[in-house]
Scaffold this motif. Sequence first.
Motif, PDB file in Angstrom:
ATOM      1  N   SER A  86      29.761  49.452  31.886  1.00  0.00           N
ATOM      2  CA  SER A  86      29.181  48.280  32.569  1.00  0.00           C
ATOM      3  C   SER A  86      29.915  47.979  33.874  1.00  0.00           C
ATOM      4  O   SER A  86      29.290  47.587  34.859  1.00  0.00           O
ATOM      5  N   LEU A  87      31.220  48.168  33.898  1.00  0.00           N
ATOM      6  CA  LEU A  87      31.959  47.931  35.135  1.00  0.00           C
ATOM      7  C   LEU A  87      31.566  48.942  36.209  1.00  0.00           C
ATOM      8  O   LEU A  87      31.376  48.584  37.376  1.00  0.00           O
ATOM      9  N   LYS A  88      31.417  50.209  35.816  1.00  0.00           N
ATOM     10  CA  LYS A  88      30.987  51.234  36.778  1.00  0.00           C
ATOM     11  C   LYS A  88      29.603  50.904  37.336  1.00  0.00           C
ATOM     12  O   LYS A  88      29.357  51.060  38.536  1.00  0.00           O
ATOM     13  N   GLU A  89      28.724  50.436  36.482  1.00  0.00           N
ATOM     14  CA  GLU A  89      27.382  50.070  36.943  1.00  0.00           C
ATOM     15  C   GLU A  89      27.454  48.872  37.890  1.00  0.00           C
ATOM     16  O   GLU A  89      26.809  48.855  38.932  1.00  0.00           O
ATOM     17  N   ALA A  95      34.431  49.948  49.461  1.00  0.00           N
ATOM     18  CA  ALA A  95      35.811  49.512  49.635  1.00  0.00           C
ATOM     19  C   ALA A  95      36.029  48.954  51.030  1.00  0.00           C
ATOM     20  O   ALA A  95      35.557  49.513  52.014  1.00  0.00           O
ATOM     21  N   GLN A  96      36.773  47.862  51.093  1.00  0.00           N
ATOM     22  CA  GLN A  96      37.128  47.247  52.366  1.00  0.00           C
ATOM     23  C   GLN A  96      38.583  47.537  52.736  1.00  0.00           C
ATOM     24  O   GLN A  96      38.953  47.433  53.890  1.00  0.00           O
ATOM     25  N   THR A  97      39.399  47.857  51.733  1.00  0.00           N
ATOM     26  CA  THR A  97      40.824  48.102  51.957  1.00  0.00           C
ATOM     27  C   THR A  97      41.248  49.357  51.186  1.00  0.00           C
ATOM     28  O   THR A  97      40.506  49.851  50.322  1.00  0.00           O
ATOM     29  N   ILE A  98      42.429  49.818  51.463  1.00  0.00           N
ATOM     30  CA  ILE A  98      42.982  50.954  50.711  1.00  0.00           C
ATOM     31  C   ILE A  98      43.145  50.574  49.241  1.00  0.00           C
ATOM     32  O   ILE A  98      42.884  51.393  48.353  1.00  0.00           O
ATOM     33  N   GLU A  99      43.562  49.334  48.986  1.00  0.00           N
ATOM     34  CA  GLU A  99      43.711  48.865  47.607  1.00  0.00           C
ATOM     35  C   GLU A  99      42.370  48.908  46.881  1.00  0.00           C
ATOM     36  O   GLU A  99      42.290  49.328  45.725  1.00  0.00           O
ATOM     37  N   ASP A 100      41.294  48.458  47.564  1.00  0.00           N
ATOM     38  CA  ASP A 100      39.949  48.540  46.975  1.00  0.00           C
ATOM     39  C   ASP A 100      39.624  49.983  46.606  1.00  0.00           C
ATOM     40  O   ASP A 100      39.117  50.264  45.516  1.00  0.00           O
ATOM     41  N   GLU A 101      39.884  50.888  47.534  1.00  0.00           N
ATOM     42  CA  GLU A 101      39.568  52.297  47.298  1.00  0.00           C
ATOM     43  C   GLU A 101      40.368  52.847  46.132  1.00  0.00           C
ATOM     44  O   GLU A 101      39.834  53.603  45.308  1.00  0.00           O
ATOM     45  N   ASN A 102      41.628  52.471  46.029  1.00  0.00           N
ATOM     46  CA  ASN A 102      42.451  52.928  44.905  1.00  0.00           C
ATOM     47  C   ASN A 102      41.897  52.440  43.575  1.00  0.00           C
ATOM     48  O   ASN A 102      41.823  53.203  42.609  1.00  0.00           O
ATOM     49  N   THR A 122      38.571  54.273  42.829  1.00  0.00           N
ATOM     50  CA  THR A 122      38.846  55.653  42.410  1.00  0.00           C
ATOM     51  C   THR A 122      39.286  55.681  40.958  1.00  0.00           C
ATOM     52  O   THR A 122      38.838  56.523  40.177  1.00  0.00           O
ATOM     53  N   HIS A 123      40.152  54.756  40.583  1.00  0.00           N
ATOM     54  CA  HIS A 123      40.609  54.689  39.190  1.00  0.00           C
ATOM     55  C   HIS A 123      39.442  54.412  38.243  1.00  0.00           C
ATOM     56  O   HIS A 123      39.299  55.075  37.213  1.00  0.00           O
ATOM     57  N   ILE A 124      38.625  53.438  38.580  1.00  0.00           N
ATOM     58  CA  ILE A 124      37.494  53.064  37.725  1.00  0.00           C
ATOM     59  C   ILE A 124      36.508  54.216  37.583  1.00  0.00           C
ATOM     60  O   ILE A 124      35.977  54.470  36.503  1.00  0.00           O
ATOM     61  N   ARG A 125      36.258  54.925  38.661  1.00  0.00           N
ATOM     62  CA  ARG A 125      35.259  56.001  38.636  1.00  0.00           C
ATOM     63  C   ARG A 125      35.758  57.268  37.957  1.00  0.00           C
ATOM     64  O   ARG A 125      34.961  58.121  37.574  1.00  0.00           O
ATOM     65  N   SER A 126      37.060  57.420  37.826  1.00  0.00           N
ATOM     66  CA  SER A 126      37.595  58.637  37.188  1.00  0.00           C
ATOM     67  C   SER A 126      38.765  58.289  36.268  1.00  0.00           C
ATOM     68  O   SER A 126      39.873  58.768  36.447  1.00  0.00           O
ATOM     69  N   VAL A 127      38.486  57.441  35.300  1.00  0.00           N
ATOM     70  CA  VAL A 127      39.504  56.992  34.362  1.00  0.00           C
ATOM     71  C   VAL A 127      40.007  58.169  33.538  1.00  0.00           C
ATOM     72  O   VAL A 127      39.226  58.992  33.054  1.00  0.00           O
ATOM     73  N   SER A 128      41.324  58.235  33.391  1.00  0.00           N
ATOM     74  CA  SER A 128      41.893  59.269  32.528  1.00  0.00           C
ATOM     75  C   SER A 128      42.576  58.601  31.348  1.00  0.00           C
ATOM     76  O   SER A 128      43.011  57.454  31.429  1.00  0.00           O
TER      77      SER A 128
END
Length: 134
Positions: free
Chosen positions: A24-27, A34-41, A44-50
């Motif tokens: 649901s979070l991914k959706e 992303a507006q900032t590097i922190e957003d992008e980080n 990235t984590h949410i989209r490719s959780v390990s």
Amino acid sequence: MGYCVATPDTSAYEDWLEAAWWPSLKEELRDFSAQTIEDENVLTHIRSVSRTPIRVTQPYPAHLHINLLPEMQNGGHGSSLLAHQLRALMMSGIKGVHLGVNQHNEKVVAFYAKFGFVEIDRTPSILMAKRLTE
């Protein structure tokens, strides 16, 4: 002021995240840009959780997070929160606990070392762990 939270079983918690939280979070964030590097980080984590490796969860099944507002740091509050959480995990019979430290916050490693945590890996986060029972 802050918080200290833990799960006694990281693997079970990650199972729940995969089934109930991440989809649901991914959706919800699918079209977020992303507006900032922190957003992008974070994205990235949410989209490719390990998952946490079994070599960590087997000896240290519990996992904790602690965070304090900057103005509350260095006053003993973090020590109190962490000591309380560790006692609760020990009283529950948990054999070990792990946590991650941002590699840009290495100064906090000494704080965890005072509680018996040792560094076990860098992924690049600093992974620390502590045995609670034998």
